[in-house]
Design a protein around this motif. Structure first.
Motif, PDB file in Angstrom:
ATOM      1  N   UNK A  55      17.625  13.453  -4.225  1.00  0.00           N
ATOM      2  CA  UNK A  55      18.290  12.439  -5.064  1.00  0.00           C
ATOM      3  C   UNK A  55      19.262  11.584  -4.081  1.00  0.00           C
ATOM      4  N   UNK A  56      19.426  11.968  -2.849  1.00  0.00           N
ATOM      5  CA  UNK A  56      20.031  11.065  -2.030  1.00  0.00           C
ATOM      6  C   UNK A  56      19.176  10.120  -1.462  1.00  0.00           C
ATOM      7  N   UNK A  57      18.039  10.616  -1.411  1.00  0.00           N
ATOM      8  CA  UNK A  57      16.824   9.803  -0.660  1.00  0.00           C
ATOM      9  C   UNK A  57      16.557   8.556  -1.496  1.00  0.00           C
ATOM     10  N   UNK A  58      16.671   8.698  -2.677  1.00  0.00           N
ATOM     11  CA  UNK A  58      16.137   7.710  -3.851  1.00  0.00           C
ATOM     12  C   UNK A  58      17.454   6.959  -4.550  1.00  0.00           C
ATOM     13  N   UNK A  59      18.822   7.579  -4.147  1.00  0.00           N
ATOM     14  CA  UNK A  59      20.034   7.105  -4.526  1.00  0.00           C
ATOM     15  C   UNK A  59      19.913   7.175  -6.129  1.00  0.00           C
ATOM     16  N   UNK A  60      19.597   8.461  -6.490  1.00  0.00           N
ATOM     17  CA  UNK A  60      19.459   8.893  -7.801  1.00  0.00           C
ATOM     18  C   UNK A  60      20.850   8.930  -8.511  1.00  0.00           C
ATOM     19  N   UNK A  61      20.956   8.070  -9.674  1.00  0.00           N
ATOM     20  CA  UNK A  61      22.098   7.868 -10.415  1.00  0.00           C
ATOM     21  C   UNK A  61      22.365   9.053 -11.438  1.00  0.00           C
ATOM     22  N   UNK A  62      23.425   9.231 -12.224  1.00  0.00           N
ATOM     23  CA  UNK A  62      23.636  10.564 -13.048  1.00  0.00           C
ATOM     24  C   UNK A  62      22.729  10.343 -14.326  1.00  0.00           C
ATOM     25  N   UNK A  63      22.141   9.062 -14.728  1.00  0.00           N
ATOM     26  CA  UNK A  63      21.366   8.768 -15.714  1.00  0.00           C
ATOM     27  C   UNK A  63      19.794   9.019 -15.550  1.00  0.00           C
ATOM     28  N   UNK A  64      19.546   9.209 -14.131  1.00  0.00           N
ATOM     29  CA  UNK A  64      18.274   9.314 -13.588  1.00  0.00           C
ATOM     30  C   UNK A  64      17.461  10.816 -13.211  1.00  0.00           C
ATOM     31  N   UNK A  65      16.511  10.961 -13.356  1.00  0.00           N
ATOM     32  CA  UNK A  65      15.538  12.040 -12.724  1.00  0.00           C
ATOM     33  C   UNK A  65      14.885  11.618 -11.620  1.00  0.00           C
ATOM     34  N   UNK A  66      14.746  12.696 -10.609  1.00  0.00           N
ATOM     35  CA  UNK A  66      13.882  12.324  -9.421  1.00  0.00           C
ATOM     36  C   UNK A  66      12.380  13.007  -9.831  1.00  0.00           C
ATOM     37  N   UNK A  67      11.537  12.043  -9.542  1.00  0.00           N
ATOM     38  CA  UNK A  67      10.140  12.150  -9.903  1.00  0.00           C
ATOM     39  C   UNK A  67       9.446  12.251  -8.544  1.00  0.00           C
ATOM     40  N   UNK A  68       8.621  13.259  -8.316  1.00  0.00           N
ATOM     41  CA  UNK A  68       7.794  13.245  -7.248  1.00  0.00           C
ATOM     42  C   UNK A  68       6.439  13.479  -7.538  1.00  0.00           C
ATOM     43  N   UNK A  69       5.568  12.432  -6.941  1.00  0.00           N
ATOM     44  CA  UNK A  69       4.083  12.232  -7.125  1.00  0.00           C
ATOM     45  C   UNK A  69       3.437  12.133  -5.987  1.00  0.00           C
ATOM     46  N   UNK A  70       2.111  12.208  -6.176  1.00  0.00           N
ATOM     47  CA  UNK A  70       1.263  12.011  -5.136  1.00  0.00           C
ATOM     48  C   UNK A  70      -0.095  11.548  -5.628  1.00  0.00           C
ATOM     49  N   UNK A  71      -1.043  11.307  -4.782  1.00  0.00           N
ATOM     50  CA  UNK A  71      -2.233  10.851  -5.107  1.00  0.00           C
ATOM     51  C   UNK A  71      -3.234  11.325  -3.839  1.00  0.00           C
ATOM     52  N   UNK A  72      -4.402  11.919  -4.324  1.00  0.00           N
ATOM     53  CA  UNK A  72      -5.223  12.688  -3.299  1.00  0.00           C
ATOM     54  C   UNK A  72      -6.515  11.598  -3.247  1.00  0.00           C
ATOM     55  N   UNK A  73      -6.844  11.506  -1.855  1.00  0.00           N
ATOM     56  CA  UNK A  73      -7.909  10.660  -1.738  1.00  0.00           C
ATOM     57  C   UNK A  73      -8.939  11.631  -0.920  1.00  0.00           C
ATOM     58  N   UNK A  74     -10.268  11.123  -0.912  1.00  0.00           N
ATOM     59  CA  UNK A  74     -11.149  11.972   0.049  1.00  0.00           C
ATOM     60  C   UNK A  74     -11.053  11.659   1.415  1.00  0.00           C
ATOM     61  N   UNK A  75     -10.242  10.848   1.808  1.00  0.00           N
ATOM     62  CA  UNK A  75     -10.198  10.651   3.113  1.00  0.00           C
ATOM     63  C   UNK A  75      -9.001   9.391   3.163  1.00  0.00           C
ATOM     64  N   UNK A  76      -8.736   9.400   4.901  1.00  0.00           N
ATOM     65  CA  UNK A  76      -7.905   8.123   5.166  1.00  0.00           C
ATOM     66  C   UNK A  76      -8.487   6.789   4.790  1.00  0.00           C
ATOM     67  N   UNK A  77      -9.552   6.970   5.233  1.00  0.00           N
ATOM     68  CA  UNK A  77     -10.670   5.619   5.510  1.00  0.00           C
ATOM     69  C   UNK A  77     -10.781   5.072   3.978  1.00  0.00           C
ATOM     70  N   UNK A  78     -11.159   6.132   2.926  1.00  0.00           N
ATOM     71  CA  UNK A  78     -11.301   5.765   1.729  1.00  0.00           C
ATOM     72  C   UNK A  78     -10.086   5.410   0.918  1.00  0.00           C
ATOM     73  N   UNK A  79      -8.940   5.628   1.165  1.00  0.00           N
ATOM     74  CA  UNK A  79      -7.755   5.307   0.942  1.00  0.00           C
ATOM     75  C   UNK A  79      -7.385   3.737   1.378  1.00  0.00           C
ATOM     76  N   UNK A  80      -7.668   3.675   2.606  1.00  0.00           N
ATOM     77  CA  UNK A  80      -7.311   2.346   3.494  1.00  0.00           C
ATOM     78  C   UNK A  80      -8.185   1.526   3.024  1.00  0.00           C
ATOM     79  N   UNK A  81      -9.502   1.517   2.625  1.00  0.00           N
ATOM     80  CA  UNK A  81     -10.418   0.702   2.116  1.00  0.00           C
ATOM     81  C   UNK A  81     -10.097   0.233   0.573  1.00  0.00           C
ATOM     82  N   UNK A  82      -9.257   1.148  -0.053  1.00  0.00           N
ATOM     83  CA  UNK A  82      -9.078   0.976  -1.571  1.00  0.00           C
ATOM     84  C   UNK A  82      -7.901  -0.010  -1.518  1.00  0.00           C
ATOM     85  N   UNK A  83      -6.949   0.297  -0.713  1.00  0.00           N
ATOM     86  CA  UNK A  83      -5.745  -0.558  -0.785  1.00  0.00           C
ATOM     87  C   UNK A  83      -5.672  -1.986  -1.179  1.00  0.00           C
TER      88      UNK A  83
END
Length: 117
Positions: A55-83
């Motif tokens: 909550x501190x990291x994203x300055x979460x306010x009382x009316x908000x909820x923290x969401x944690x997400x991730x994207x999985x890639x086959x490799x960093x090279x494929x991710x870098x090419x996709x960006x």
């Protein structure tokens, strides 16, 4: 090993459905450029710390909820090419597909997997 892009955001709690619709629309975009999977986690037990916390990291306010997400890639090279392609994809245009949260408070980073069990 696979490569992970991780994100933490504060989402207005009353916009959970809107956030999930936005996230679902992003699944096909990221997978079109090589992502293996996307995971969205709605905060349920996310304590606020005194020195550090999600909550501190994203300055979460009382009316908000923290969401944690991730994207999985086959490799960093494929991710870098996709960006650059992702950023040029019209489906990523935030004017046409606005993010239902304050993107300025999002924290993110790329991570090499070092242990999977």
């Amino acid at each position: 090993m696979n490569y992970i892009d991780a994100f933490v955001v504060a989402v207005p709690t009353d916009k959970q459905a809107e956030y999930m619709a936005h996230a679902r629309s992003m699944v096909e975009v990221f997978k079109a450029y090589g992502a293996i999977k996307l995971v969205e986690c709605w905060g349920d037990d996310v304590p606020e710390g005194k020195l550090t916390s999600f909550p501190l990291a994203v300055k979460c306010e009382p009316h908000e909820t923290v969401v944690f997400s991730w994207i999985e890639w086959p490799s960093k090279a494929i991710r870098d090419e996709a960006m650059p392609k992702l950023m040029a994809d019209p489906r990523m245009n935030i004017e046409d597909n606005p993010m239902p949260f304050d993107g300025k408070r999002m924290i993110f980073g790329g991570f090499q997997q070092v242990l999977v069990s």
